[in-house]
Design a protein around this motif. Structure first.
Motif, PDB file in Angstrom:
ATOM      1  N   GLY A  53      79.785 -75.178  76.829  1.00  0.00           N
ATOM      2  CA  GLY A  53      80.170 -76.535  76.456  1.00  0.00           C
ATOM      3  C   GLY A  53      81.666 -76.761  76.468  1.00  0.00           C
ATOM      4  N   SER A  54      82.064 -77.958  76.036  1.00  0.00           N
ATOM      5  CA  SER A  54      83.472 -78.352  76.040  1.00  0.00           C
ATOM      6  C   SER A  54      83.883 -78.938  74.697  1.00  0.00           C
ATOM      7  CB  SER A  54      83.722 -79.403  77.135  1.00  0.00           C
ATOM      8  OG  SER A  54      83.442 -78.895  78.410  1.00  0.00           O
ATOM      9  N   LEU A  55      85.160 -78.784  74.405  1.00  0.00           N
ATOM     10  CA  LEU A  55      85.783 -79.418  73.240  1.00  0.00           C
ATOM     11  C   LEU A  55      87.193 -79.810  73.618  1.00  0.00           C
ATOM     12  CD1 LEU A  55      84.893 -77.193  70.117  1.00  0.00           C
ATOM     13  CD2 LEU A  55      84.179 -79.555  70.509  1.00  0.00           C
ATOM     14  N   ARG A  56      87.698 -80.821  72.932  1.00  0.00           N
ATOM     15  CA  ARG A  56      89.085 -81.229  73.135  1.00  0.00           C
ATOM     16  C   ARG A  56      89.791 -81.245  71.792  1.00  0.00           C
ATOM     17  NH1 ARG A  56      91.921 -86.881  74.414  1.00  0.00           N
ATOM     18  NH2 ARG A  56      93.539 -86.229  75.864  1.00  0.00           N
ATOM     19  N   ALA A  61     110.021 -79.470  79.870  1.00  0.00           N
ATOM     20  CA  ALA A  61     110.261 -79.533  81.319  1.00  0.00           C
ATOM     21  C   ALA A  61     108.961 -79.528  82.116  1.00  0.00           C
ATOM     22  CB  ALA A  61     111.125 -78.354  81.751  1.00  0.00           C
ATOM     23  N   GLY A  62     107.845 -79.313  81.402  1.00  0.00           N
ATOM     24  CA  GLY A  62     106.554 -79.336  82.068  1.00  0.00           C
ATOM     25  C   GLY A  62     105.991 -77.977  82.433  1.00  0.00           C
ATOM     26  N   ASP A  63     106.727 -76.921  82.129  1.00  0.00           N
ATOM     27  CA  ASP A  63     106.227 -75.581  82.429  1.00  0.00           C
ATOM     28  C   ASP A  63     105.106 -75.208  81.480  1.00  0.00           C
ATOM     29  OD1 ASP A  63     109.646 -74.656  82.910  1.00  0.00           O
ATOM     30  OD2 ASP A  63     108.171 -75.204  84.439  1.00  0.00           O
ATOM     31  N   THR A  64     104.025 -74.657  82.037  1.00  0.00           N
ATOM     32  CA  THR A  64     102.877 -74.264  81.223  1.00  0.00           C
ATOM     33  C   THR A  64     102.675 -72.755  81.277  1.00  0.00           C
ATOM     34  OG1 THR A  64     101.381 -74.662  83.079  1.00  0.00           O
ATOM     35  CG2 THR A  64     101.699 -76.464  81.518  1.00  0.00           C
ATOM     36  N   ASN A  65     102.044 -72.267  80.227  1.00  0.00           N
ATOM     37  CA  ASN A  65     101.738 -70.848  80.126  1.00  0.00           C
ATOM     38  C   ASN A  65     100.365 -70.721  79.478  1.00  0.00           C
ATOM     39  OD1 ASN A  65     102.106 -68.049  80.184  1.00  0.00           O
ATOM     40  ND2 ASN A  65     103.009 -68.016  78.152  1.00  0.00           N
ATOM     41  N   TYR A  66      99.502 -69.924  80.087  1.00  0.00           N
ATOM     42  CA  TYR A  66      98.147 -69.741  79.575  1.00  0.00           C
ATOM     43  C   TYR A  66      97.843 -68.261  79.372  1.00  0.00           C
ATOM     44  CZ  TYR A  66      97.064 -74.550  81.010  1.00  0.00           C
ATOM     45  OH  TYR A  66      97.048 -75.918  81.154  1.00  0.00           O
ATOM     46  N   PHE A 110      90.767 -73.721  80.323  1.00  0.00           N
ATOM     47  CA  PHE A 110      91.471 -74.563  79.356  1.00  0.00           C
ATOM     48  C   PHE A 110      92.637 -75.260  80.052  1.00  0.00           C
ATOM     49  CE2 PHE A 110      90.515 -71.993  75.214  1.00  0.00           C
ATOM     50  CZ  PHE A 110      89.165 -72.003  75.533  1.00  0.00           C
ATOM     51  N   THR A 111      92.929 -76.480  79.581  1.00  0.00           N
ATOM     52  CA  THR A 111      94.068 -77.230  80.116  1.00  0.00           C
ATOM     53  C   THR A 111      94.857 -77.832  78.971  1.00  0.00           C
ATOM     54  OG1 THR A 111      92.824 -77.787  82.124  1.00  0.00           O
ATOM     55  CG2 THR A 111      94.804 -79.084  81.646  1.00  0.00           C
ATOM     56  N   ILE A 112      96.157 -77.573  78.961  1.00  0.00           N
ATOM     57  CA  ILE A 112      97.037 -78.165  77.946  1.00  0.00           C
ATOM     58  C   ILE A 112      97.726 -79.384  78.552  1.00  0.00           C
ATOM     59  CG2 ILE A 112      99.008 -76.676  78.536  1.00  0.00           C
ATOM     60  CD1 ILE A 112      99.699 -76.681  75.511  1.00  0.00           C
ATOM     61  N   SER A 113      97.845 -80.425  77.744  1.00  0.00           N
ATOM     62  CA  SER A 113      98.567 -81.615  78.175  1.00  0.00           C
ATOM     63  C   SER A 113      99.342 -82.168  76.989  1.00  0.00           C
ATOM     64  CB  SER A 113      97.616 -82.667  78.746  1.00  0.00           C
ATOM     65  OG  SER A 113      96.661 -83.059  77.785  1.00  0.00           O
ATOM     66  N   ARG A 114     100.348 -82.966  77.314  1.00  0.00           N
ATOM     67  CA  ARG A 114     101.203 -83.481  76.250  1.00  0.00           C
ATOM     68  C   ARG A 114     101.551 -84.935  76.537  1.00  0.00           C
ATOM     69  NH1 ARG A 114     107.337 -81.446  74.694  1.00  0.00           N
ATOM     70  NH2 ARG A 114     107.839 -83.271  73.435  1.00  0.00           N
ATOM     71  N   ASP A 115     101.614 -85.714  75.472  1.00  0.00           N
ATOM     72  CA  ASP A 115     101.999 -87.114  75.559  1.00  0.00           C
ATOM     73  C   ASP A 115     102.956 -87.401  74.419  1.00  0.00           C
ATOM     74  OD1 ASP A 115     100.234 -90.307  75.206  1.00  0.00           O
ATOM     75  OD2 ASP A 115     102.258 -89.821  75.878  1.00  0.00           O
ATOM     76  N   ASN A 116     104.249 -87.242  74.683  1.00  0.00           N
ATOM     77  CA  ASN A 116     105.290 -87.499  73.698  1.00  0.00           C
ATOM     78  C   ASN A 116     105.117 -86.550  72.503  1.00  0.00           C
ATOM     79  OD1 ASN A 116     107.537 -88.582  72.536  1.00  0.00           O
ATOM     80  ND2 ASN A 116     106.569 -90.488  71.880  1.00  0.00           N
ATOM     81  N   VAL A 117     104.661 -87.059  71.359  1.00  0.00           N
ATOM     82  CA  VAL A 117     104.555 -86.215  70.160  1.00  0.00           C
ATOM     83  C   VAL A 117     103.143 -85.678  69.972  1.00  0.00           C
ATOM     84  CG1 VAL A 117     106.469 -87.332  68.975  1.00  0.00           C
ATOM     85  CG2 VAL A 117     104.128 -88.192  68.655  1.00  0.00           C
ATOM     86  N   LYS A 118     102.300 -85.830  70.973  1.00  0.00           N
ATOM     87  CA  LYS A 118     100.936 -85.327  70.885  1.00  0.00           C
ATOM     88  C   LYS A 118     100.702 -84.247  71.947  1.00  0.00           C
ATOM     89  CE  LYS A 118      99.032 -89.749  69.298  1.00  0.00           C
ATOM     90  NZ  LYS A 118      98.053 -90.823  69.576  1.00  0.00           N
ATOM     91  N   VAL A 119      99.893 -83.273  71.586  1.00  0.00           N
ATOM     92  CA  VAL A 119      99.494 -82.238  72.530  1.00  0.00           C
ATOM     93  C   VAL A 119      97.985 -82.072  72.434  1.00  0.00           C
ATOM     94  CG1 VAL A 119      99.844 -80.304  70.933  1.00  0.00           C
ATOM     95  CG2 VAL A 119     100.001 -79.926  73.409  1.00  0.00           C
TER      96      VAL A 119
END
Length: 118
Positions: free
Chosen positions: A16-19, A54-59, A67-76
């Motif tokens: 399954g999935s969760l966010r 700067a947009g660099d991701t590390n998993y 899994f996918t990380i994303s960010r919108d200003n003060v939210k992740v």
């Protein structure tokens, strides 16, 4: 007072999935990095994913491709797909934040439980 407020954990079946969501509240100057860590019972806290301003991701190797990380200003956010029982843990939001005095600190959320079980 800076706080990290998390939401989105719960119980899900394998596959399954969760966010997960996390929002920084309070007076801040900048956020240079945001990420998610997790801690399973009897284990050390480990990095799951992070994203810099700067947009660099590390998993973690164990979650790459799922899994996918994303960010919108003060939210992740952490989108978790194809969940496995070994993903069961308390997930913590983390942010490296500078205040208007240019003092930088690591901040942590309160943690949200993710349980993967049939």
């Amino acid at each position: 007072q800076v706080q990290l407020v998390e939401s989105g954990g719960g119980l899900v079946q394998p596959g399954g999935s969760l966010r997960l969501s996390c929002e920084v509240t309070g007076s801040i100057f900048s956020i240079s990095r945001m990420g998610w860590y997790r801690q399973a019972p009897g284990k050390q806290r480990e990095l799951v994913a992070s994203k810099t301003s700067a947009g660099d991701t590390n998993y973690a190797d164990s979650v790459k491709g799922r899994f996918t990380i994303s960010r919108d200003n003060v939210k992740v956010y952490l989108q978790m797909n194809s969940l496995k029982p070994e993903d069961t843990a308390v997930y913590y939001c983390n942010a490296l934040i500078a205040d208007y005095g240019m003092k930088t600190d690591d901040y942590w959320g309160q943690g949200t439980q993710v349980t993967v079980s049939s």
